[in-house]
Structure formats: structure tokens, C-alpha cells
Enzyme design. Structure first.
Site, short mmCIF file in Angstrom:
data_model
loop_
_atom_site.label_atom_id
_atom_site.label_comp_id
_atom_site.label_asym_id
_atom_site.label_seq_id
_atom_site.Cartn_x
_atom_site.Cartn_y
_atom_site.Cartn_z
N GLY A 1 0.82 -1.21 0.00
CA GLY A 1 0.00 0.00 0.00
C GLY A 1 0.85 1.26 0.00
N GLY B 1 -3.57 -2.49 -2.56
CA GLY B 1 -2.16 -2.16 -2.80
C GLY B 1 -1.67 -2.69 -4.14
N LYS C 1 -13.19 -7.15 8.77
CA LYS C 1 -12.41 -8.36 9.03
C LYS C 1 -10.94 -8.05 9.21
CE LYS C 1 -13.35 -12.25 6.87
NZ LYS C 1 -13.69 -13.18 5.77
N GLY D 1 -1.52 -12.29 17.65
CA GLY D 1 -1.16 -13.66 18.02
C GLY D 1 0.25 -14.00 17.55
N TYR E 1 -15.18 1.12 9.10
CA TYR E 1 -13.76 1.51 9.28
C TYR E 1 -13.51 1.97 10.70
CZ TYR E 1 -9.33 3.93 8.25
OH TYR E 1 -8.01 4.36 8.23
N ARG F 1 -9.54 9.39 -2.25
CA ARG F 1 -9.36 10.41 -1.21
C ARG F 1 -9.11 11.75 -1.89
NH1 ARG F 1 -5.72 6.85 2.99
NH2 ARG F 1 -5.17 5.76 1.06
P1 NAD Z 1 -3.52 1.57 1.36
O1 NAD Z 1 -4.85 1.10 0.93
O2 NAD Z 1 -2.63 2.21 0.35
O3 NAD Z 1 -2.71 0.36 2.01
C1 NAD Z 1 -3.29 -0.65 2.77
C2 NAD Z 1 -2.77 -1.99 2.30
O4 NAD Z 1 -3.37 -3.05 3.06
C3 NAD Z 1 -3.10 -2.28 0.83
O5 NAD Z 1 -1.90 -2.59 0.15
C4 NAD Z 1 -4.05 -3.47 0.89
O6 NAD Z 1 -3.93 -4.31 -0.24
C5 NAD Z 1 -3.61 -4.13 2.19
N1 NAD Z 1 -4.64 -4.99 2.78
C6 NAD Z 1 -5.94 -4.69 3.03
N2 NAD Z 1 -6.57 -5.77 3.55
C7 NAD Z 1 -5.64 -6.75 3.67
C8 NAD Z 1 -5.68 -8.09 4.13
N3 NAD Z 1 -6.80 -8.64 4.61
N4 NAD Z 1 -4.54 -8.82 4.11
C9 NAD Z 1 -3.40 -8.30 3.62
N5 NAD Z 1 -3.30 -7.03 3.15
C10 NAD Z 1 -4.41 -6.28 3.17
O7 NAD Z 1 -3.72 2.53 2.61
P2 NAD Z 1 -2.69 3.48 3.38
O8 NAD Z 1 -3.14 4.87 3.21
O9 NAD Z 1 -1.30 3.11 3.05
O10 NAD Z 1 -3.00 3.09 4.90
C11 NAD Z 1 -2.14 2.25 5.66
C12 NAD Z 1 -2.66 2.14 7.08
O11 NAD Z 1 -2.67 3.43 7.70
C13 NAD Z 1 -4.09 1.61 7.17
O12 NAD Z 1 -4.22 0.76 8.29
C14 NAD Z 1 -4.93 2.87 7.36
O13 NAD Z 1 -6.12 2.59 8.05
C15 NAD Z 1 -3.98 3.73 8.18
N6 NAD Z 1 -4.29 5.15 8.01
C16 NAD Z 1 -3.95 5.82 6.86
C17 NAD Z 1 -4.28 7.16 6.72
C18 NAD Z 1 -3.88 7.95 5.48
O14 NAD Z 1 -4.25 9.13 5.40
N7 NAD Z 1 -3.15 7.41 4.52
C19 NAD Z 1 -4.97 7.83 7.74
C20 NAD Z 1 -5.33 7.12 8.87
C21 NAD Z 1 -4.96 5.78 9.02
N1 UDP Z 2 -13.73 15.38 -0.62
C1 UDP Z 2 -14.15 16.26 -1.59
N2 UDP Z 2 -14.01 15.90 -2.90
C2 UDP Z 2 -13.46 14.72 -3.28
C3 UDP Z 2 -13.03 13.81 -2.28
C4 UDP Z 2 -13.19 14.18 -0.95
O1 UDP Z 2 -14.65 17.36 -1.29
O2 UDP Z 2 -13.37 14.47 -4.49
C5 UDP Z 2 -13.86 15.79 0.79
C6 UDP Z 2 -14.57 14.77 1.69
O3 UDP Z 2 -15.97 14.97 1.65
C7 UDP Z 2 -13.95 15.09 3.04
C8 UDP Z 2 -12.53 15.54 2.70
O4 UDP Z 2 -12.55 15.88 1.32
O5 UDP Z 2 -14.64 16.17 3.64
C9 UDP Z 2 -11.49 14.45 2.92
O6 UDP Z 2 -11.96 13.28 2.31
P1 UDP Z 2 -11.08 11.97 2.14
O7 UDP Z 2 -11.88 10.99 1.36
O8 UDP Z 2 -9.75 12.33 1.62
O9 UDP Z 2 -10.83 11.39 3.61
P2 UDP Z 2 -11.56 11.52 5.03
O10 UDP Z 2 -10.76 12.54 5.76
O11 UDP Z 2 -12.99 11.93 4.88
O12 UDP Z 2 -11.41 10.16 5.58
#
Ligand code: NAD
Ligand code: UDP
Length: 314
Positions: free
Chosen positions: A11, A37, A92, A103, A146, A187
Site C-alpha cells: 500500500g 495495494g 475483518k 497472536g 472503518y 481520497r
Molecule cells: P492503502 O490502501 O494504500 O494500504 C493498505 C494496504 O493493506 C493495501 O496494500 C491493501 O492491499 C492491504 N490490505 C488490506 N486488507 C488486507 C488483508 N486482509 N490482508 C493483507 N493485506 C491487506 O492505505 P494506506 O493509506 O497506506 O493506509 C495504511 C494504514 O494506515 C491503514 O491501516 C490505514 O487505516 C492507516 N491510516 C492511513 C491514513 C492515510 O491518510 N493514509 C490515515 C489514517 C490511518
Molecule cells: N472530498 C471532496 N471531494 C473529493 C473527495 C473528498 O470534497 O473528491 C472531501 C470529503 O468529503 C472530506 C474531505 O474531502 O470532507 C477528505 O476526504 P477523504 O476521502 O480524503 O478522507 P476523510 O478525511 O474523509 O477520511
């Protein structure tokens, strides 16, 4: 040499974390089922002699040969568009995937870092949000798959700390952006970047006066490493407190891309949080960490990345 497992390695954040850990001398086992990812994110790491990749769904029993000193559990659906599409997979991975990786950490006597989210605060009634704010989440709401999976994840992480003495860390990550986000991630920064670069109207949801605070990926990876190396076993907010309205972000992206794009308002998704800004006092004091990349500098690099992806025909 320290050997660690990174789930969600293919990811956005996971792949940057693998690169950083390899640079710092760790041996890294990456794991991902590629539901969101992509292997291309791991182009740098895959050639590294200290990196191995396991394609595996972490909600199923996890077997990793050999010792592990640490586990970074990042696997999750992370974009509202993706988790609305896959609510059960999201629940999940937050529940079963966190249980399985905990674990494994217990079995290997490994340090464990759980990546939680600012979404545990829901649609917050206090701004900025400190770690002791308990949040405003609707358990049956459209984002609950989520939010609640991450709240459960924090809770079971605490359970393993209390019951099994596991050495745990909990990062509450706020909106983070940068290269390697998918163009179709959904996003706001990938959406606005793609729309501005293609000369399409930017889709601002609602009146655009809702706020978010955007952190560059390099700062976030630094924060995750600082937390891992610390001895803080309670949740820590990681993010950039530079709070912007979505309208401001849209104008900045249009300005920086010299785009002729206008703005099209679309319906606000239900229960979209009105404000979000991290109080990072705890990270500053206990991790000696704070972000340093400005939104403009971070966006310059990110917009270049998206332009390249578009040039390559994505
Ligand atoms: P992303 O979607 O790019 O990466 C998540 C990865 O997890 C992906 O590669 C996906 O294939 C993998 N994945 C999902 N379910 C899986 C499973 N069951 N088994 C194995 N792999 C699995 O998202 P990201 O932005 O890189 O986020 C990474 C982590 O950070 C996440 O836990 C997310 O909730 C957390 N997070 C990210 C943000 C952000 O703004 N990027 C904000 C808050 C929290
Ligand atoms: N948003 C928007 N236009 C878009 C995508 C998102 O105005 O095309 C807004 C969305 O409604 C939220 C903020 O941008 O208020 C951030 O959204 P995002 O999906 O990035 O993540 P969130 O912080 O809501 O998890």
C-alpha cells in the site's frame, strides 16, 4: 539485525515504511493481499537482499518462518471509497487481521505497532483532537465499518498488552498524502490532483467548508519510526496540525497546477466529519517528533508523481 513484518506492505504508507526500514538496516518481511495495494509500490524493496514478500490475507492464519523482532500492522482498506465498497473486508482486517497479527507477535515475542486512525474520533465535537478525546462515532453509520474496526483494533491491542504483556504501540494517523497513492484512491488529494491535471472540474463535496489537516508521507514515516523506537504504550496522534478547508485545498491545487479547472459542488457523503486537526503535543513531548514538510512543498512532489502516472497512461 532486527527483523520485522510489515502488513499492508504494497500500500501507500506500507511501501514507504518498507523502504525506510530497509534504509535503516532492518530485515523486512512484507505481507499484502493486494486488495488495494500494488506490487509496483514495492519496486525499490523487491530487489533488496533484506526484503521478502508474502502474498497473504492477514485475516487468515499467518505463518512466518524464523524470528521476528517487530510487527507493523498497516493492512486495511483506508479510503472511504474503498471501505464503502468493501465493508466486510474492512471489518475483518481490523478485527480478525489485528487478532492474527497480535497472536503472531505474542508467539514471536515481537514488539507490535497498530496503525489506528483519526477516525476513532468520528465527527469530533472538539477541535483539535487530543488523545484523551473519546470521539463521536455512530456505530451503525456509513463509516462505522472503518471507524469501529479501528476502535476494536485499539482495544484488542490493549488486551494483548494487559493480558500477555505484549510491547505495543498505537499510532492514530491523520490524513496523509504523497507519491504512490492510487489515482483512483478516491481520497481528496488524488481526486483533486487528477481532476486539475486533466482540466476537469474539482469535485468539492458539500459546501467545502469542512476541514482536514494534511501530513506528508515522509513526516508520517518518521513519526511511525519514532513511535516504534519509543517506549510509549498508549495511543499517539501523528499528523500535521496545518488545518485547511476543502475549498482552500481545491484553490491551492488549481493554483499550483495552473489549471483552468473550475469547481463543481457534489453532495456531502453522509456523516462526513466537519473538522479534523491533530493535537500533537504528546508526539512532540514524548517522541520529539513534529512534521516539517509544508503543504505546498509536499503537494509539488505529489502533483509531479500524479502527472507522471497520467503520462504513463494510467
Ligand atoms: P492503502 O490502501 O494504500 O494500504 C493498505 C494496504 O493493506 C493495501 O496494500 C491493501 O492491499 C492491504 N490490505 C488490506 N486488507 C488486507 C488483508 N486482509 N490482508 C493483507 N493485506 C491487506 O492505505 P494506506 O493509506 O497506506 O493506509 C495504511 C494504514 O494506515 C491503514 O491501516 C490505514 O487505516 C492507516 N491510516 C492511513 C491514513 C492515510 O491518510 N493514509 C490515515 C489514517 C490511518
Ligand atoms: N472530498 C471532496 N471531494 C473529493 C473527495 C473528498 O470534497 O473528491 C472531501 C470529503 O468529503 C472530506 C474531505 O474531502 O470532507 C477528505 O476526504 P477523504 O476521502 O480524503 O478522507 P476523510 O478525511 O474523509 O477520511
Amino acid at each position: 539485525m532486527s527483523r520485522v513484518l510489515v502488513t499492508g506492505a504494497a500500500g501507500f504508507l506500507g511501501s514507504h515504511l518498507c523502504d525506510a526500514l530497509l534504509r535503516d538496516g532492518f530485515e523486512v518481511v512484507g505481507m499484502d493481499n493486494r486488495v488495494s495495494g500494488r506490487a509496483t509500490n514495492l519496486e525499490e524493496s523487491l530487489h533488496h537482499e533484506r526484503f521478502t514478500f508474502h502474498e497473504h490475507d492477514v485475516t487468515e492464519f499467518i505463518h512466518v518462518k524464523g524470528e521476528l523482532d517487530g510487527i507493523f500492522h498497516l493492512a486495511s482498506l483506508a479510503s472511504p471509497v474503498f471501505y464503502r465498497e468493501y465493508p466486510i473486508k474492512t471489518l475483518k482486517v481490523g478485527a480478525l487481521g489485528t487478532h492474527k497479527t497480535l497472536g503472531l507477535a505474542k508467539e514471536k515475542e515481537a514488539k507490535y505497532l497498530f496503525t489506528s486512525t483519526s477516525e476513532v474520533y468520528g465527527d469530533p465535537e472538539v477541535n483539535p483532537q487530543p488523545e484523551d478525546y473519546r470521539g463521536n462515532v455512530d456505530p451503525y453509520g456509513p463509516r462505522s465499518c472503518y471507524d469501529e474496526s479501528k476502535r476494536y483494533g485499539e482495544s484488542i491491542t490493549r488486551g494483548y498488552r494487559d493480558k500477555h504483556g505484549l510491547d505495543v504501540r498505537v499510532a492514530r494517523i491523520f490524513n496523509t498524502y504523497g507519491p504512490r497513492m492510487r489515482l483512483d484512491d478516491g481520497r481528496v488529494i488524488p481526486n483533486f490532483a487528477k481532476q486539475a491535471l486533466l482540466g476537469e472540474e474539482l469535485t468539492v463535496y458539500g459546501d467545502g467548508e469542512q476541514t482536514r489537516s494534511f501530513c506528508h508521507v515522509d513526516d508520517m514515516i518518521g513519526g511511525l519510526m519514532a513511535l516504534y523506537e519509543s517506549d510509549v504504550q498508549t495511543p499517539v496522534n501523528l499528523g500535521n496540525p496545518d488545518e485547511r478547508t476543502i475549498n482552500e485545498l481545491a484553490e491551492l491545487v488549481i493554483d499550483m497546477t495552473d489549471s483552468g479547472s473550475g469547481i463543481a459542488h457534489e453532495a456531502l457523503p453522509p456523516q462526513d466529519p466537519q473538522v479534523r486537526r491533530p493535537d500533537i503535543s504528546k508526539a512532540r513531548t514524548e517522541l520529539d517528533w513534529e512534521p516539517s514538510v509544508s503543504l505546498r512543498d509536499g503537494l509539488t512532489e505529489t502533483l509531479d508523481f500524479f502527472q507522471t502516472r497520467l503520462d504513463e497512461g494510467e
